[in-house]
Write an enzyme that holds these catalytic residues in place. Structure first.
Site, PDB file in Angstrom:
ATOM      1  CG  HIS A  41      43.095  36.144  41.234  1.00 25.94           C
ATOM      2  ND1 HIS A  41      42.206  35.185  40.828  1.00 25.94           N
ATOM      3  CD2 HIS A  41      42.496  36.770  42.291  1.00 25.94           C
ATOM      4  CE1 HIS A  41      41.134  35.209  41.602  1.00 25.94           C
ATOM      5  NE2 HIS A  41      41.275  36.169  42.488  1.00 25.94           N
ATOM      6  CG  HIS A  48      37.291  38.084  39.592  1.00 28.91           C
ATOM      7  ND1 HIS A  48      38.542  38.680  39.519  1.00 28.91           N
ATOM      8  CD2 HIS A  48      37.243  37.467  40.803  1.00 28.91           C
ATOM      9  CE1 HIS A  48      39.205  38.435  40.642  1.00 28.91           C
ATOM     10  NE2 HIS A  48      38.439  37.708  41.440  1.00 28.91           N
ATOM     11  CB  CYS A  83      36.249  35.394  50.894  1.00 30.75           C
ATOM     12  SG  CYS A  83      37.955  35.043  51.320  1.00 30.75           S
ATOM     13  CG  HIS A  85      36.420  33.773  43.088  1.00 31.21           C
ATOM     14  ND1 HIS A  85      37.484  33.112  43.688  1.00 31.21           N
ATOM     15  CD2 HIS A  85      36.795  35.066  42.966  1.00 31.21           C
ATOM     16  CE1 HIS A  85      38.456  33.981  43.920  1.00 31.21           C
ATOM     17  NE2 HIS A  85      38.061  35.163  43.492  1.00 31.21           N
ATOM     18  CD  GLU A 103      36.662  28.364  52.273  1.00 35.71           C
ATOM     19  OE1 GLU A 103      36.865  29.059  53.302  1.00 35.71           O
ATOM     20  OE2 GLU A 103      36.845  28.794  51.120  1.00 35.71           O
ATOM     21  CE1 TYR A 119      38.796  42.852  46.831  1.00 39.23           C
ATOM     22  CE2 TYR A 119      36.709  43.434  47.848  1.00 39.23           C
ATOM     23  CZ  TYR A 119      37.647  42.484  47.472  1.00 39.23           C
ATOM     24  OH  TYR A 119      37.417  41.156  47.750  1.00 39.23           O
ATOM     25  CD  GLU A 130      41.688  38.441  45.488  1.00 39.67           C
ATOM     26  OE1 GLU A 130      40.738  38.588  44.681  1.00 39.67           O
ATOM     27  OE2 GLU A 130      42.007  37.346  45.952  1.00 39.67           O
ATOM     28  CD  GLU A 132      38.003  39.149  44.740  1.00 41.58           C
ATOM     29  OE1 GLU A 132      38.355  38.005  44.444  1.00 41.58           O
ATOM     30  OE2 GLU A 132      37.706  39.502  45.894  1.00 41.58           O
ATOM     31  CD1 TRP A 175      39.049  39.855  51.534  1.00 40.45           C
ATOM     32  CD2 TRP A 175      40.941  39.332  50.470  1.00 40.45           C
ATOM     33  NE1 TRP A 175      39.285  38.523  51.753  1.00 40.45           N
ATOM     34  CE2 TRP A 175      40.446  38.165  51.104  1.00 40.45           C
ATOM     35  CE3 TRP A 175      42.124  39.238  49.724  1.00 40.45           C
ATOM     36  CZ2 TRP A 175      41.094  36.932  51.038  1.00 40.45           C
ATOM     37  CZ3 TRP A 175      42.774  38.009  49.654  1.00 40.45           C
ATOM     38  CH2 TRP A 175      42.253  36.874  50.301  1.00 40.45           C
TER      39      TRP A 175
END
Length: 197
Positions: A41, A48, A83, A85, A103, A119, A130, A132, A175
């Protein structure tokens, strides 16, 4: 809360935690390697794999979360339901279901793929980027939330009109609108025309 690789911190005797690795991809989403999460990042950012989840209640309202103030990236801002990874080699669908439970304490119903979006969004507040290749998922939430306070500050279910009001006055993740707009066709299919998405 279940103990998984995402919530377990390994602390060797020198006091450092194990690095979290992300899956680096090319412009077609093909895996080309791995990188440590924070390094991926740092500007200009390394492309990624990521995922974004949008969950809705029975009335077609979108579940938003406010990211906890202790998060290193975009703390305190509002964003989509969940959101994150995938771990290297982890299927995005499995990662989306896992992180939603970690979460928010719920397992999504009818979780389905809703496409991908690529993006590049710099975050002015943190200086992080970001970059991604994001896998989108939509689904329903049909049980009570049990948010992890280290991950989530607040939650809210909103209609499209309420989202527009909130988006005008509150700070959202860089995002958010990109992933929401990309997921809209699948969201409309899930929620029906009366929900207004």
């Amino acid at each position: 809360m279940p103990i998984t690789p995402a919530t377990t911190t390994h602390s060797p005797s020198n006091g450092t935690a194990d690095a979290i690795l992300l899956e680096l991809v090319d412009e077609n989403g093909v895996t080309i390697g791995t990188a440590e999460k924070l390094a991926a990042h740092q500007p200009p950012g390394q492309l990624h794999r990521a995922f974004s989840v949008f969950l809705f209640d029975e009335q077609g309202r979108l579940l938003l979360q406010q990211r906890a103030l202790g998060k290193y990236h975009s703390p305190g801002v509002w964003s989509n339901t969940c959101c994150g990874h995938p771990y290297p080699g982890e299927a995005p669908f499995a990662a989306a279901a896992r992180r939603t439970f970690e979460e928010l304490g719920v397992s999504p119903s009818l979780l389905a793929e809703a496409g991908t979006v690529r993006y590049n969004h710099p975050d002015p507040a943190s200086g992080l980027v970001e970059q991604e290749y994001n896998h989108l998922f939509i689904g329903m939430v049909q049980s009570a939330l049990h948010p992890d306070p280290e991950e989530v500050g607040e939650t809210a279910f909103v209609t499209p009109a309420e989202l527009a009001e909130r988006h005008a006055k509150d700070t959202f993740s860089a995002w958010f609108m990109t992933v929401l707009d990309s997921a809209r066709p699948a969201i409309r299919e899930l929620t029906g025309p009366s929900a207004g998405w």
